[in-house]
Every structure is written in C-alpha cells, then in structure tokens.
Design a protein around this motif. Sequence first.
Motif: not given
Length: 237
Positions: A101, A104-105, A111, A121
């Motif tokens: 996560l 990804s962020l 998100v 995500d």
Amino acid sequence: MNNRNRGKNTGDDVLFGSQKQLDKLKMGVQDMLYVLSRGYPEKASSELVGNRYKLKTRQIQALRGASASGQQIENRKLKQLEVSDLKGKILYLDGFNVLILMESLLSGAYVFKGADGCFRDLSGVHGTYKRVNQTQRAIELVASFFQKTEVQKLVWIFDKPVSNSGRIKEIVLDYAKENKLNWEAGLEYNPDKFLAENSEIAVSSDAWILDHCQKWFNLIAYLIKEEKLDVNLIKMA
C-alpha cells in the motif's frame, strides 16, 4: 534498486479520474452499506451494485475494498487505537499489506479511503513479491513512525507462501540492525489468522483482520498526515 514501481494501471485515469466516475463510486459505497448491513454477502452485493452503476472490474475491486456494513464500521472504530495509545506497546504489522500500500501510494497510484477510514489500493502480491523503487522509502517511513511514537517493538509478519517473502524479511531486519531498531520479522502460512489471534495490536487495513483482531492502528492514515505525503486519493465515503 529495481527500475519499477506500483503506479497506476493504464486506464485508471479513465476509471477514477473524473467527477462522474467518482460520483458513481460514492453512490455505490452507500448502496453497499445498505445491503451489507442487511446481511447480504459481499461478492453478490458488489456484483449487484456494480451492475447498477455499470462499473468496470477495477472499479468493483475498489468498491469492495472501500465498503463495509454498519456493524463492521462500528466494530472497527471501537477497536481502533490513537497514536497516543502506542507508546511502550508491541505492534504486529501486516507486512505485505502495509508495504505494498505504501509503495502504491508513493508511486502515485490511486489510493481509496473507505467507509471505515482505512486506505486501500488495487495492487496485490499474486504469489510473488517484487521489490520496487519505493520499497526503501516505505520502510523508512515505518521507521520514522516507530521512533516518533516510542513503540516498544514492531513485529513484521509476511506471508510464507509468497515467493521472495524471505528476502523482504531479511531486508527489513538488515535495515533494523543498521538503524538500531527493535524490530522482529516472521513468516506465517496464514498471516491474517496469526495477526488476529496473536497480536494485541495489529497494524493492517485488511478487512478480515480488522474484524477479528483485538485492537488495531491505522498506520497509513497516520503517515499521510504526519509526513504530509502527496496522495492520489479517492474518498469513497
């Protein structure tokens, strides 16, 4: 460092970038709250709502991640700890959940903030974990949290069946050793069950863990606010 990240998928801007799509998703989360609160199963509910708003597969995935019943939301909020509750405590961290996560962020992927206040995500492990450009930064942000909050110990738990789980465990432990952090890391065949049953405080945004653990902490929400992270955020509720 590997030249890859966990950014947006091709087409995500079309699915999540317009007000029209956002409105559909928000209405979908409201509908999900209604049907889930009346005991309908998640999969059938998301298909029903997805059909109603003509949602694509990734939109339905986001919808499911952001949705919960009224009972689930209330239960999770009752068990949620504030940052002031963490000093001197031992925390068990859902390794891949938090790491992927954060990656990804930090990659600029979308998100989603759900009805329970958790961030999720659309990435997944899919049997193999691959380190990305943002992995080191994600670990550093967890370390910053650990030091600022004076947590006694942090235990990272990774999925043993996932390929490369042993490698990321060693990366985390090497970082902890270099920076004199009281961290441990373990591999479990069923990390969700382990975290729910063996931790006093779980750090995860996994819905099943949040429903079954004793207490939990919303680390991603803390890091976004505390570190003033630039987030490609979709508020679903």
